[in-house]
Design a protein around this motif. Sequence first.
Motif, PDB file in Angstrom:
ATOM      1  N   ALA A  35       0.831  -1.210   0.000  1.00  0.00           N
ATOM      2  CA  ALA A  35       0.000   0.000   0.000  1.00  0.00           C
ATOM      3  C   ALA A  35       0.860   1.252   0.000  1.00  0.00           C
ATOM      4  O   ALA A  35       0.503   2.254  -0.629  1.00  0.00           O
ATOM      5  CB  ALA A  35      -0.937  -0.002   1.210  1.00  0.00           C
ATOM      6  N   ALA A  38       1.754   1.743  -3.526  1.00  0.00           N
ATOM      7  CA  ALA A  38       0.635   1.928  -4.450  1.00  0.00           C
ATOM      8  C   ALA A  38      -0.246   3.117  -4.093  1.00  0.00           C
ATOM      9  O   ALA A  38      -1.059   3.548  -4.912  1.00  0.00           O
ATOM     10  CB  ALA A  38      -0.223   0.659  -4.471  1.00  0.00           C
ATOM     11  N   LEU A  82      -3.461  -9.609  -2.748  1.00  0.00           N
ATOM     12  CA  LEU A  82      -3.511  -8.150  -2.806  1.00  0.00           C
ATOM     13  C   LEU A  82      -4.825  -7.708  -3.442  1.00  0.00           C
ATOM     14  O   LEU A  82      -5.441  -8.479  -4.183  1.00  0.00           O
ATOM     15  CB  LEU A  82      -2.327  -7.611  -3.629  1.00  0.00           C
ATOM     16  N   SER A  85      -7.909  -3.478  -7.109  1.00  0.00           N
ATOM     17  CA  SER A  85      -7.893  -2.048  -7.380  1.00  0.00           C
ATOM     18  C   SER A  85      -6.798  -1.380  -6.561  1.00  0.00           C
ATOM     19  O   SER A  85      -6.492  -1.802  -5.445  1.00  0.00           O
ATOM     20  CB  SER A  85      -9.252  -1.438  -7.028  1.00  0.00           C
ATOM     21  N   ARG A  86      -6.234  -0.332  -7.114  1.00  0.00           N
ATOM     22  CA  ARG A  86      -5.140   0.372  -6.438  1.00  0.00           C
ATOM     23  C   ARG A  86      -5.550   1.747  -5.929  1.00  0.00           C
ATOM     24  O   ARG A  86      -4.713   2.516  -5.488  1.00  0.00           O
ATOM     25  CB  ARG A  86      -3.941   0.543  -7.383  1.00  0.00           C
ATOM     26  N   ASP A  87      -6.854   2.086  -5.970  1.00  0.00           N
ATOM     27  CA  ASP A  87      -7.252   3.398  -5.459  1.00  0.00           C
ATOM     28  C   ASP A  87      -7.239   3.372  -3.930  1.00  0.00           C
ATOM     29  O   ASP A  87      -7.258   2.315  -3.306  1.00  0.00           O
ATOM     30  CB  ASP A  87      -8.621   3.825  -6.003  1.00  0.00           C
ATOM     31  N   ASP A  88      -7.180   4.559  -3.335  1.00  0.00           N
ATOM     32  CA  ASP A  88      -7.036   4.655  -1.874  1.00  0.00           C
ATOM     33  C   ASP A  88      -8.173   3.976  -1.119  1.00  0.00           C
ATOM     34  O   ASP A  88      -7.936   3.351  -0.079  1.00  0.00           O
ATOM     35  CB  ASP A  88      -6.905   6.113  -1.447  1.00  0.00           C
ATOM     36  N   LEU A  91      -7.501   0.285  -1.164  1.00  0.00           N
ATOM     37  CA  LEU A  91      -6.365   0.003  -0.287  1.00  0.00           C
ATOM     38  C   LEU A  91      -6.764   0.113   1.178  1.00  0.00           C
ATOM     39  O   LEU A  91      -6.358  -0.721   2.001  1.00  0.00           O
ATOM     40  CB  LEU A  91      -5.205   0.952  -0.594  1.00  0.00           C
TER      41      LEU A  91
END
Length: 148
Positions: A35, A38, A82, A85-88, A91
């Motif tokens: 995180a 990312a 994991l 999606s990598r958006d906040d 995460l």
Amino acid sequence: MSDADLSVEAADDGPAALAEALAAEHAAVYGYEFAGGAGGDLDYRTRAGEAALVHKALRDELHALSVAAGVDPAPALATYPLPASRDDAALDSFLLGLEEATARAYAWLSAARDTDLRTAGARGLQEAAVRVVEGGGEPGALPGFDEA
């Protein structure tokens, strides 16, 4: 219940609970480091990096407890699941799940027969409950336990 039934003690789950807590901390370190790389902005990455350091210290403490208890500590896995999606927001949800998993593991460890393990479990559960709340979760009456 006979006297024979009373003399048989239940097995001590302390070593298994210790292994579970250590595995949860391995996953938390991996997840927070992911995180941190990312995350969207510098503040997010900084907070994730600081949390990774906290979990590394907890992992190291559990490793030392394992060695002291004569339990062969399992190494970290090469990879852990994991989020897609990598958006906040994704995460944050992922990290909350890691904290809830550590709370469950520490709750189990807090029932160990060994005083040192039990103390580490109780302290770890308290700290995990705080991190769950700070992460937007609801710890419930007994953090680490799923509702029936």
